[in-house]
Design a protein around this motif. Structure first.
Motif, short mmCIF file in Angstrom:
data_model
loop_
_atom_site.label_atom_id
_atom_site.label_comp_id
_atom_site.label_asym_id
_atom_site.label_seq_id
_atom_site.Cartn_x
_atom_site.Cartn_y
_atom_site.Cartn_z
N GLY A 67 -23.46 -25.24 -24.09
CA GLY A 67 -23.56 -25.62 -22.69
C GLY A 67 -22.31 -26.36 -22.25
N ALA A 68 -22.35 -26.90 -21.04
CA ALA A 68 -21.20 -27.64 -20.52
C ALA A 68 -21.68 -28.66 -19.50
N GLU A 69 -20.84 -29.65 -19.26
CA GLU A 69 -21.10 -30.58 -18.16
C GLU A 69 -20.01 -30.40 -17.13
N ALA A 70 -20.42 -30.32 -15.86
CA ALA A 70 -19.45 -30.22 -14.77
C ALA A 70 -19.06 -31.63 -14.33
N LEU A 71 -17.75 -31.89 -14.30
CA LEU A 71 -17.27 -33.22 -13.90
C LEU A 71 -16.21 -33.06 -12.82
N VAL A 72 -16.34 -33.84 -11.78
CA VAL A 72 -15.46 -33.65 -10.63
C VAL A 72 -14.08 -34.28 -10.88
N PRO A 82 -26.17 -22.94 -20.14
CA PRO A 82 -26.50 -23.76 -18.97
C PRO A 82 -25.42 -24.82 -18.75
N VAL A 83 -25.15 -25.10 -17.50
CA VAL A 83 -24.17 -26.14 -17.19
C VAL A 83 -24.88 -27.27 -16.44
N SER A 84 -24.61 -28.49 -16.84
CA SER A 84 -25.27 -29.60 -16.16
C SER A 84 -24.35 -30.19 -15.09
N VAL A 85 -24.97 -30.60 -13.98
CA VAL A 85 -24.24 -31.32 -12.93
C VAL A 85 -24.81 -32.72 -12.82
N ASN A 86 -24.01 -33.64 -12.33
CA ASN A 86 -24.49 -35.02 -12.16
C ASN A 86 -25.11 -35.20 -10.78
N ALA A 87 -26.23 -35.94 -10.75
CA ALA A 87 -26.83 -36.29 -9.46
C ALA A 87 -26.90 -37.81 -9.39
N SER A 88 -26.67 -38.35 -8.22
CA SER A 88 -26.71 -39.81 -8.05
C SER A 88 -28.06 -40.23 -7.51
N ARG A 89 -28.30 -41.52 -7.64
CA ARG A 89 -29.50 -42.13 -7.07
C ARG A 89 -29.69 -41.74 -5.60
N CYS A 133 -29.31 -35.56 -34.77
CA CYS A 133 -28.96 -35.38 -33.35
C CYS A 133 -28.71 -33.89 -33.05
N ASP A 134 -29.21 -33.42 -31.90
CA ASP A 134 -29.15 -31.98 -31.61
C ASP A 134 -27.78 -31.51 -31.13
N MET A 135 -27.21 -32.30 -30.21
CA MET A 135 -25.99 -31.84 -29.53
C MET A 135 -24.99 -32.97 -29.44
N VAL A 136 -23.73 -32.62 -29.30
CA VAL A 136 -22.72 -33.63 -28.99
C VAL A 136 -21.76 -33.10 -27.95
N GLN A 137 -21.07 -34.06 -27.36
CA GLN A 137 -20.10 -33.78 -26.32
C GLN A 137 -19.02 -34.82 -26.55
N GLY A 138 -17.77 -34.47 -26.44
CA GLY A 138 -16.75 -35.51 -26.63
C GLY A 138 -15.40 -34.93 -26.96
N PHE A 139 -14.42 -35.82 -27.00
CA PHE A 139 -13.04 -35.41 -27.20
C PHE A 139 -12.83 -34.71 -28.55
N TYR A 140 -13.73 -34.95 -29.51
CA TYR A 140 -13.59 -34.28 -30.80
C TYR A 140 -13.52 -32.76 -30.57
#
Ligand code: C2E
Ligand code: MG
Ligand code: MG
Length: 567
Positions: free
Chosen positions: A341-346, A398-405, A537-544
């Motif tokens: 998967g991926a995370e979308a970051l603006v 699937p790609v995740s997007v961030n939602a704010s309060r 842990c199932d998944m990781v995300q990071g500079f590695y």
């Protein structure tokens, strides 16, 4: 004459008698003592000290004119310089006609001639004056904040305007006082205690303002203001506030912070002056070693910068300055890490400032709601990108997007998301929504309701930055979610102690029980990766694996995954 019998107003009022001759003081005192509390002062200086300390309790001042140190005329002049002390009636005590006229001209309400031969007349005149001035001030009960007795915000600002008119050329100080983490304090110690803190703050600030030619008022719940016709550094005020609160509540650790704006010219409006004082005060929020902050050039520039960003956001979105980067997510439990998967970051490439990281503007836009513009842009852009990738590659990512309060407060949120996916030709299962843990700190039920609605429509919910808010572990049971994103601070701390590693282990167990997957954020090293893998842990995300990258670069990860899959 009888005093009013209103149960609230029917208390014994206080008279300040000022005369350098003891006989005169005592004589007047004996006439008034049955009906009033009496405070005595021997000269003008002493009188002024009492008046500024006890402004709100003194109903009337009986003032001799000829005295050593500071004479009566000067006291009247001082009192007239401040709207609050100017509202206390003064009766001058004199034997000379010329002085009577002069004192009335300066603002005295009445006079009593010496020697005092008719006690009942003196008492009647004092009563009449007190009542007359109170009638004139009946309005003042609506001007005062019920809890603290100082001005309400509205009247405070009205009086500030009056002060400005009286003193058009004076340099003034706008002061803001705020109780750090008031909401938390209320939760921890209860409402009574929290209100006790507010009362101490109000009283201390009020006395301080009185001493420094100013007025005080209450702003929002735990915010107070003072406006002074004098300037200073106000460390004394900050020290006094914190000392008083600490004395009254010795087993607590409460931080009262003071923000100051030095209003050197009237070009800056009153409202902005207090806004700047607030900005200054906010810079030391949570910093227990700092009690006062003054709005300075650096802050001014930071404010201007923020104003620019707010101004530029719309055009920025319309002219393509905002783009979306993607950070890959890897499933780590198999024999090789698998792109899952991926995370979308603006990202904002501002036309004048160049590349701006999200920490420069996300929280700013969250404060004023503009984040919704950014988020909708990112969601739409991401949905379209997902569609392109689905058409080009045979991968289920699937790609995740961030939602704010802020987004969650929007009742149309789930419709908006459905429309976006539909328009792009993808299904809700292709898009995940990340909601940060701290979004649930307030209005929890409402937040949960909003999240549930999106989830019921098929969007998976990821809880972002888990562990950074102050919610307890059991929050996980009440919030609907599919993936828990462990904040990167855990990954960092995991290496430093065994306890921290255990903490991660417990969270992972708990998540497993709830059937929730865990994604560890900010994994930078192979050692961290191995540890997380061992802990389950199932998944990781990071500079590695990779930092967030533009779509073209992300495609390399997809192509690599396709190659490895077929091997
Ligand atoms: P987040 O959602 O927790 O995103 C993860 C952040 O951690 C990203 O920072 C990412 O670049 C950074 N990161 C990822 N791996 C590592 C690592 O190994 N080491 C370190 N030191 N950092 C890593 P970024 O892109 O600067 O975003 C910061 C925050 O801004 C995000 O935190 C998110 O809360 C917010 N944000 C970003 N884009 C959006 C958006 O489109 N909408 C909203 N509402 N918020 C966004
Ligand atoms: Mg995120
Ligand atoms: Mg995060």
């Amino acid at each position: 004459m009888e005093m009013r019998h209103d149960p609230i107003l029917n208390y014994k009022r206080t008279v300040l008698i000022v005369d350098d001759e003891e006989v005169n003081r005592l004589l007047l005192g004996s006439i008034l003592e049955d009906d009033y509390n009496i405070i005595y002062a021997e000269n003008g200086r002493e009188a002024w000290d009492v008046i500024s300390e006890k402004t709100s309790t003194i109903s009337i001042v009986l003032l001799d004119l000829l005295m050593p140190e500071m004479n009566g005329f000067e006291v009247i002049k001082m009192m007239q310089r401040n709207v609050i002390t100017a509202a206390i009636p003064v009766i001058v005590l004199t034997s000379e006609k010329a002085m009577e006229v002069e004192s009335l001209r300066l603002g005295a309400a009445d006079f009593i001639s010496k020697p005092y031969d008719m006690p009942e007349i003196i008492l009647a005149r004092v009563n009449r004056m007190v009542q007359f001035f109170e009638d004139k001030q009946v309005i003042s009960s609506v001007e005062r904040d019920e809890l603290t007795g100082i001005y309400t915000k509205r009247f405070f600002f009205k009086y500030c305007e009056k002060l400005d008119k009286f003193h058009p050329d004076v340099k003034t100080d706008a002061i803001m006082v705020d109780v750090d983490h008031y909401g938390l304090l209320k939760e921890l110690y209860g409402n009574d205690m929290a209100e006790g803190v507010l009362r101490i703050c109000a009283k201390t600030l009020y006395l301080y303002a009185g001493k420094h030619e100013g007025i005080a008022g209450r702003g929002e719940e735990d915010t107070f203001y003072a406006y002074l016709m004098a300037t200073g550094d106000h460390t004394e005020l900050a020290a006094e506030l914190n000392k008083r609160v600490a004395e009254e509540f010795p087993d607590t650790n409460i931080h009262i912070r003071v923000g100051v704006f030095k209003r050197e010219s009237r070009d800056v409006s009153l409202l902005n002056s207090f806004h700047y004082a607030q900005i200054a005060g906010d810079t030391i929020s949570g910093d227990y070693s700092a009690l006062v902050a003054v709005y300075d050039n650096e802050l001014r520039n930071a404010t201007l910068f923020k104003d620019r960003l707010i101004h530029d956001i719309k055009a920025g979105i319309e002219t393509g300055q905002f783009v979306v980067y993607y950070q890959p997510k890897y499933a780590i439990q198999g024999d090789r890490p698998r792109l899952c998967g991926a995370e979308a970051l603006v990202r904002w490439f501002h036309k004048d400032f160049g590349f701006l990281t999200p920490d420069k503007y996300i929280s700013l836009f969250e404060q004023n709601g503009l984040i919704q513009l950014v988020d909708r842009f990112v969601w739409k852009e991401t949905a379209e990108q997902i569609k392109k990738w689905k058409d080009r590659y045979d991968l289920d990512l699937p790609v995740s997007v961030n939602a704010s309060r802020m987004d969650l407060f929007d009742p149309k949120l789930s419709d908006v998301l459905l429309e976006i996916t539909k328009a792009a030709g993808i299904s809700p299962q292709d898009l995940h929504v990340e909601v940060t843990e701290s979004a649930y700190a307030k209005d929890q039920d409402r937040m949960i309701e909003a999240v549930k609605k999106i989830r019921d429509n098929g969007f998976a919910i990821e809880m972002d930055d888990f562990g950074t808010g102050y919610s307890a572990l059991n929050i996980l049971c009440s919030i609907p979610l599919d993936v828990l994103k462990l904040d990167m601070s855990f990954v960092r701390q995991m290496e430093s102690s065994h306890e921290n590693e255990m903490m991660v282990d417990i969270i992972l167990d708990m998540a497993k029980m709830l059937g929730v997957e865990v994604n560890a954020e900010g994994v930078e090293t192979g050692v961290q990766l191995d540890k997380l893998k061992k802990l389950g842990c199932d998944m990781v995300q990071g500079f590695y694996f990779s930092k967030p990258v533009p779509p073209a670069e992300f495609e390399k990860f997809m192509e690599k995954e396709i190659r490895e899959k077929s091997e």
